[in-house]
Design an enzyme around this catalytic site. Structure first.
Site, PDB file in Angstrom:
ATOM      1  N   GLY A  54       0.804  -1.216   0.000  1.00  0.00           N
ATOM      2  CA  GLY A  54       0.000   0.000   0.000  1.00  0.00           C
ATOM      3  C   GLY A  54       0.838   1.268   0.000  1.00  0.00           C
ATOM      4  O   GLY A  54       0.511   2.235  -0.696  1.00  0.00           O
ATOM      5  N   ASN A 101      -8.292   4.098   8.307  1.00  0.00           N
ATOM      6  CA  ASN A 101      -7.789   2.912   9.001  1.00  0.00           C
ATOM      7  C   ASN A 101      -7.966   2.960  10.513  1.00  0.00           C
ATOM      8  O   ASN A 101      -8.021   1.924  11.155  1.00  0.00           O
ATOM      9  CB  ASN A 101      -6.305   2.702   8.676  1.00  0.00           C
ATOM     10  CG  ASN A 101      -5.479   3.957   8.790  1.00  0.00           C
ATOM     11  OD1 ASN A 101      -5.839   4.993   8.232  1.00  0.00           O
ATOM     12  ND2 ASN A 101      -4.387   3.887   9.514  1.00  0.00           N
ATOM     13  N   GLN A 127      -7.900  -0.042   3.162  1.00  0.00           N
ATOM     14  CA  GLN A 127      -8.789  -0.585   4.191  1.00  0.00           C
ATOM     15  C   GLN A 127     -10.182  -0.914   3.646  1.00  0.00           C
ATOM     16  O   GLN A 127     -11.029  -1.424   4.390  1.00  0.00           O
ATOM     17  CB  GLN A 127      -8.916   0.380   5.368  1.00  0.00           C
ATOM     18  CG  GLN A 127      -7.613   0.613   6.133  1.00  0.00           C
ATOM     19  CD  GLN A 127      -7.182  -0.591   6.970  1.00  0.00           C
ATOM     20  OE1 GLN A 127      -7.934  -1.551   7.155  1.00  0.00           O
ATOM     21  NE2 GLN A 127      -5.950  -0.544   7.464  1.00  0.00           N
ATOM     22  N   SER A 138      -3.606  -3.307  -0.765  1.00  0.00           N
ATOM     23  CA  SER A 138      -2.494  -4.061  -0.183  1.00  0.00           C
ATOM     24  C   SER A 138      -2.966  -5.455   0.206  1.00  0.00           C
ATOM     25  O   SER A 138      -4.042  -5.619   0.769  1.00  0.00           O
ATOM     26  CB  SER A 138      -1.971  -3.309   1.039  1.00  0.00           C
ATOM     27  OG  SER A 138      -0.825  -3.926   1.557  1.00  0.00           O
ATOM     28  N   HIS A 183      -1.717  -7.736   2.407  1.00  0.00           N
ATOM     29  CA  HIS A 183      -1.653  -8.275   3.779  1.00  0.00           C
ATOM     30  C   HIS A 183      -2.809  -7.818   4.658  1.00  0.00           C
ATOM     31  O   HIS A 183      -2.927  -8.253   5.790  1.00  0.00           O
ATOM     32  CB  HIS A 183      -0.305  -7.951   4.438  1.00  0.00           C
ATOM     33  CG  HIS A 183      -0.126  -6.514   4.846  1.00  0.00           C
ATOM     34  ND1 HIS A 183      -0.381  -6.072   6.121  1.00  0.00           N
ATOM     35  CD2 HIS A 183       0.275  -5.429   4.150  1.00  0.00           C
ATOM     36  CE1 HIS A 183      -0.129  -4.767   6.197  1.00  0.00           C
ATOM     37  NE2 HIS A 183       0.266  -4.358   5.006  1.00  0.00           N
ATOM     38  N   THR A 233      11.914  -7.687 -10.443  1.00  0.00           N
ATOM     39  CA  THR A 233      11.439  -9.045 -10.655  1.00  0.00           C
ATOM     40  C   THR A 233      10.144  -9.266  -9.874  1.00  0.00           C
ATOM     41  O   THR A 233      10.085  -9.021  -8.677  1.00  0.00           O
ATOM     42  CB  THR A 233      12.508 -10.043 -10.187  1.00  0.00           C
ATOM     43  OG1 THR A 233      13.694  -9.805 -10.937  1.00  0.00           O
ATOM     44  CG2 THR A 233      12.054 -11.471 -10.370  1.00  0.00           C
ATOM     45  N   CYS A 292       1.199   1.875  12.775  1.00  0.00           N
ATOM     46  CA  CYS A 292       2.393   2.541  12.275  1.00  0.00           C
ATOM     47  C   CYS A 292       2.869   3.629  13.197  1.00  0.00           C
ATOM     48  O   CYS A 292       4.039   3.962  13.229  1.00  0.00           O
ATOM     49  CB  CYS A 292       2.099   3.128  10.913  1.00  0.00           C
ATOM     50  SG  CYS A 292       1.481   1.884   9.814  1.00  0.00           S
TER      51      CYS A 292
HETATM   52  C1  PLP Z   1      22.797  -6.322 -11.411  1.00  0.00           C
HETATM   53  C2  PLP Z   1      21.340  -6.296 -11.094  1.00  0.00           C
HETATM   54  N1  PLP Z   1      20.806  -5.212 -10.511  1.00  0.00           N
HETATM   55  C3  PLP Z   1      19.510  -5.135 -10.190  1.00  0.00           C
HETATM   56  C4  PLP Z   1      18.652  -6.182 -10.444  1.00  0.00           C
HETATM   57  C5  PLP Z   1      17.209  -6.027 -10.065  1.00  0.00           C
HETATM   58  O1  PLP Z   1      16.883  -6.788  -8.930  1.00  0.00           O
HETATM   59  P1  PLP Z   1      15.365  -7.168  -8.612  1.00  0.00           P
HETATM   60  O2  PLP Z   1      14.940  -8.100  -9.661  1.00  0.00           O
HETATM   61  O3  PLP Z   1      15.414  -7.780  -7.264  1.00  0.00           O
HETATM   62  O4  PLP Z   1      14.569  -5.912  -8.636  1.00  0.00           O
HETATM   63  C6  PLP Z   1      19.160  -7.347 -11.057  1.00  0.00           C
HETATM   64  C7  PLP Z   1      18.330  -8.512 -11.391  1.00  0.00           C
HETATM   65  O5  PLP Z   1      17.268  -8.480 -11.900  1.00  0.00           O
HETATM   66  C8  PLP Z   1      20.534  -7.400 -11.382  1.00  0.00           C
HETATM   67  O6  PLP Z   1      21.060  -8.478 -11.955  1.00  0.00           O
HETATM   68  C1  PLP Z   2      -5.189   3.336   4.710  1.00  0.00           C
HETATM   69  C2  PLP Z   2      -3.840   2.721   4.555  1.00  0.00           C
HETATM   70  N1  PLP Z   2      -3.046   3.110   3.541  1.00  0.00           N
HETATM   71  C3  PLP Z   2      -1.828   2.583   3.348  1.00  0.00           C
HETATM   72  C4  PLP Z   2      -1.333   1.603   4.172  1.00  0.00           C
HETATM   73  C5  PLP Z   2       0.043   1.068   3.905  1.00  0.00           C
HETATM   74  O1  PLP Z   2       0.000  -0.230   3.382  1.00  0.00           O
HETATM   75  P1  PLP Z   2       1.273  -1.187   3.438  1.00  0.00           P
HETATM   76  O2  PLP Z   2       1.480  -1.519   4.860  1.00  0.00           O
HETATM   77  O3  PLP Z   2       0.896  -2.356   2.614  1.00  0.00           O
HETATM   78  O4  PLP Z   2       2.428  -0.424   2.893  1.00  0.00           O
HETATM   79  C6  PLP Z   2      -2.137   1.158   5.255  1.00  0.00           C
HETATM   80  C7  PLP Z   2      -1.702   0.139   6.218  1.00  0.00           C
HETATM   81  O5  PLP Z   2      -0.631   0.080   6.749  1.00  0.00           O
HETATM   82  C8  PLP Z   2      -3.406   1.733   5.442  1.00  0.00           C
HETATM   83  O6  PLP Z   2      -4.202   1.346   6.443  1.00  0.00           O
END
Ligand code: PLP
Ligand code: PLP
Lengths: 384, 128, 384, 128
Positions: C71, C151, C179, C199, C201, C237, C325
């Site tokens: 979120g 929230n 929420q 979000s 979770h 990724t 938070c």
């Molecule tokens: C050298 C390098 N930097 C950054 C990334 C990006 O990482 P991620 O896929 O965790 O965002 C990768 C792989 O995708 C990478 O090989």
């Molecule tokens: C209204 C609201 N916005 C944003 C968030 C942030 O979401 P996240 O924890 O997935 O970053 C939350 C909860 O933490 C929320 O209740």
């Protein structure tokens, strides 16, 4: 059909012990690490333990580790966060033409916003030389960002020397260590690294987790603003299961890193020798000595990379041409262009990245398949 | 990524090869991605009696090459002239967007071969 | 000891079926969704299936859904990405004083960079009225961001009406629906929503996954630059296991949402009635009718919130004061200040957020514990 | 979040309550977080013979209140004057950074009570 995965630089399977460690954090110990009740405190504790271990692994303090969603976010946070914090003071960034898109595209974006960027060109092995960095420094340079290990070639840059240069000039030094972390020993103090990006899914940990190491005292603005998570460096409910998994993955790397590196070096040499003796007109790319053990990047004359990949895939062999990220696009890899690979080889390049699951037997099978495929495709190509 | 049909044509392409002393030769390439194609045809009494291709390229390029040659054999020239890359892509049950240009390579290869034939017989009509 | 979790607005346990669905994507189907081999294509397919379902759930097209880390990232992406894309054209944002920190802090950051921001004040129930939004519009306003459900209070804003106003004025409309998503029916078309954050979770899915819905044709810059993942909207990724889990969590919400809402409404009323009859000097906060079923926010006179929380925790009951938070900070919640809660109540506020695991029996136990605790703490407080 | 010792003092605080007709009364509050404390003391021949507190506040505030009163009972005034919030936090095996000010509340409460006592007996020394 046989399944042989040789694309460990793109991503890795989660280690069995890692998954085991993660499992309780989905349904039982599922608390929000910011909550003060026991569910929350339980989560908080494991997150801090993970931070401790990850920090120790690279010689950092735990307060210097920020957990976030992966390598790309880490790279963006480093470049954007520093640029924002140094706005008005720093106007020039030095990076390289062989960085991952997460750095290159971010640098391009910053260029649109008034920052000037120097993209250093590597030598034909993909290596950046420290004197190139030194020569590019200007009075208004505030940041040097050079990747530790190149993801396509496996070439390893002299990070310690570059770090020393940055320090001598009082310039910040960031390194994208996504392909080095967990494979090579890293010491952020000895190497004078100010910021370092790493990603969990490249080291048999879960996807969706990474870190940015930020040396104490570094001024950086947040990329993701909000609640004061991660010592007020990155907002968002911590991915506890992911962080616990990353922690375990790092622990395993600590234990097996040296011996696995030795094993993969032997395996890669075995692989290359077999290729050389069974397939004509193929060259190896990357540095002859300064490279990590797992990566074997080769160019086949007169064969197109995607056709190779698909044909290998139909035999159960997973490899990659250039980086996984540029697949689906038609442009030849910017890394291969940067090392000035001959045009007729640009489109016939394969990257095999070996990992824990690979054996000599896998390689025998792969080379047999590959020589058959290359022969078939070459026969199909017009003589040019 | 690719349809089953693309994969079939990629694995078992029709009409791979080269006709000796062909009546028409088409050679085209795509400089951006490096793909190359060479089509040779045999024409008898206004009908394509044989066609063969050689292609350097990815899965889509090879499949499109195979697909463009398939319906042509035994067809009068006039009909084959109408084949477009859209037809080829459709016959292949679609291609990924970024690979559409590969079907264009096939269309152009065929047209270049026809063109070459027309040139040879000094027919006053050029396709390309 | 008994464990009663009543903090579902902070986070939720992953549903059993969700975890089950995720498991194969850690070790077996672990491919990088950008790889063209079978491991990659398998991952790609499930990611696109998930996108399809999540889109359908809110009446969007699948091409309008960007997966990201949660979120907070979604909120940052919306505000920062639009501000960057509209730079030079738009200079004013309308939001509210009761947003989550992920919006408020981002807006504050943008203010430092030359954007002006109006923070609308809610009424005493935490409600934002459509006419307030309309009145705040200026010629240079390019974005309205109003949260769907608050929230802390559970109060539900008239999003459809606000969306209509935004549309009439040709202004972009973003809503933080973290929420609301999975708890209320949402239709982005009917409600004229241009961007929406959610979000995983919070709805019994894994942590570390979220979405930003971006209406087709909206101009937005990337927050996380790099490879062309997510239709070139968000680099990194893809967290495949996480996305698969989110998908399953949404499917379950589709099935149980209506009936669970009804059940929780009854449960909350039961809860409040019991509280009112067993504990003196307590008031309920939030809107009497315009609120989601799960949240019960109450202020106890003469008792300090953290002491309440710790005492409840020692009896195995997990609740929250304000948002998870802001715990660890000492400032009273900005939301409670915004509804101008009496100063002597500000520090004595608890939020119980009910969820799938809670029963009437949990509530009986909780009210018993709570009345004992309140009595003890009140006796310990100096008479003021 | 809190040490075991904080939790113990929070759950079973020592010296909760109010002395009737006390020899000294200290009332302090922290306007930012709303915490309030009232300490009452009984002094006999320069020695604190009884001390009680009432506190409105979080876990740290209550534990610190309990902790500040504990070592004081039976001690000569002169010694108790030296107690600082650092001592209180240390005795509690540390407090989270954001909660350190709660131990200050306890120190100030005690000092205010001593102050009040000194004022009553017109002693020319003020602590606060
Ligand atoms: C050298 C390098 N930097 C950054 C990334 C990006 O990482 P991620 O896929 O965790 O965002 C990768 C792989 O995708 C990478 O090989
Ligand atoms: C209204 C609201 N916005 C944003 C968030 C942030 O979401 P996240 O924890 O997935 O970053 C939350 C909860 O933490 C929320 O209740």
């Amino acid at each position: 059909m046989r399944e042989i995965y040789m694309d460990h630089s793109a991503t890795t399977p989660v280690d069995g012990a890692v998954l085991e460690t993660m499992l309780p954090y989905f349904r039982e110990k599922f608390g929000n690490a910011s909550s003060i009740h026991q569910f929350g405190q339980e989560a908080r504790n494991v997150v801090e333990e993970a931070r401790e271990r990850v920090a120790g692994f690279i010689g950092a303090k735990s307060s210097e580790i920020t957990f976030l969603s992966g390598g790309s976010e880490a790279d963006n946070f480093a470049l954007q966060g520093l640029t924002s914090a140094y706005s008005g003071r720093g106007k020039h960034i030095i990076t390289t033409s062989i960085e991952h898109p997460a750095i290159i595209e971010t640098a391009n974006y910053l260029e649109q916003n008034g920052i000037s960027v120097t993209y250093l060109q590597p030598d034909k092995y993909g290596l950046i030389h420290p004197h190139q960095v030194e020569d590019a420094i200007r009075p208004e340079t505030f940041l040097i960002s050079v990747m530790h290990v190149n993801n396509e070639l496996g070439t390893m840059n002299p990070i310690g020397e570059i770090g020393a240069i940055a320090q001598n000039h009082g310039i910040l030094f960031h390194t994208d260590a996504v392909q080095a972390f967990g494979k090579l020993p890293i010491d952020v103090v000895a190497m004078n690294i100010d910021l370092l990006s790493a990603s969990s899914h490249k080291i048999y940990g879960p996807k969706g987790v990474g870190i940015l190491f930020i040396k104490e005292g570094t001024q950086i603005d947040k990329l993701i603003h909000g609640a004061a998570h991660e010592r007020n460096r990155r907002a968002g409910t911590e991915n506890v299961a992911g962080i616990v998994g990353f922690d375990k993955a790092v622990e395993i790397c600590e234990n097996v890193m040296t011996e696995e590196a030795a094993r993969l070096t032997v395996l890669r040499e075995y692989f290359w020798n077999k290729i050389e003796t069974s397939i004509p007109d193929v060259i190896q790319n990357g540095h002859p000595t300064e490279k990590i053990p797992g990566i074997l990047n080769m160019s086949f004359k007169g064969v197109e990379g995607e056709s190779l990949l698909i044909s290998l895939d139909m035999k159960g062999i997973a490899a990659s041409s250039g980086s996984a990220c540029s697949s689906g696009s038609n442009k030849p890899s910017h890394v291969l262009q940067s090392i000035r690979l001959a045009p007729e080889l640009l489109n016939g390049t394969l990257r095999f990245s070996l990992g824990r699951s690979n054996t000599e037997d896998d390689i025998d099978y792969t080379v047999d398949a590959l020589s058959e495929i290359v022969e078939r495709l070459r026969a199909m190509a017009p003589v040019s | 990524m690719y349809s089953r049909k693309v994969m079939d044509h990629f694995t078992n392409p029709c009409n791979v090869g080269e006709i000796e002393n062909p009546d028409g030769v088409g050679e085209v390439d795509n400089p951006t991605c490096g793909d190359m194609m060479r089509i040779t045809i045999r024409v008898e009494e206004g009908v394509i009696t044989d066609i063969k291709f050689k292609t350097f390229g990815g899965g889509a390029a090879i499949a499109a090459s195979s697909m463009v040659t398939e319906p042509v054999k035994g067809k009068p020239l006039k009909e084959t002239v109408k084949i477009t890359n859209k037809d080829v892509a459709e016959e292949l049950d679609g291609l990924p967007k970024v690979k559409l240009h590969c079907s264009l390579l096939a269309e152009n290869g065929l047209k270049a071969a026809l063109d070459d034939y027309y040139k040879k017989i000094s027919y006053p009509y050029f396709i390309m």
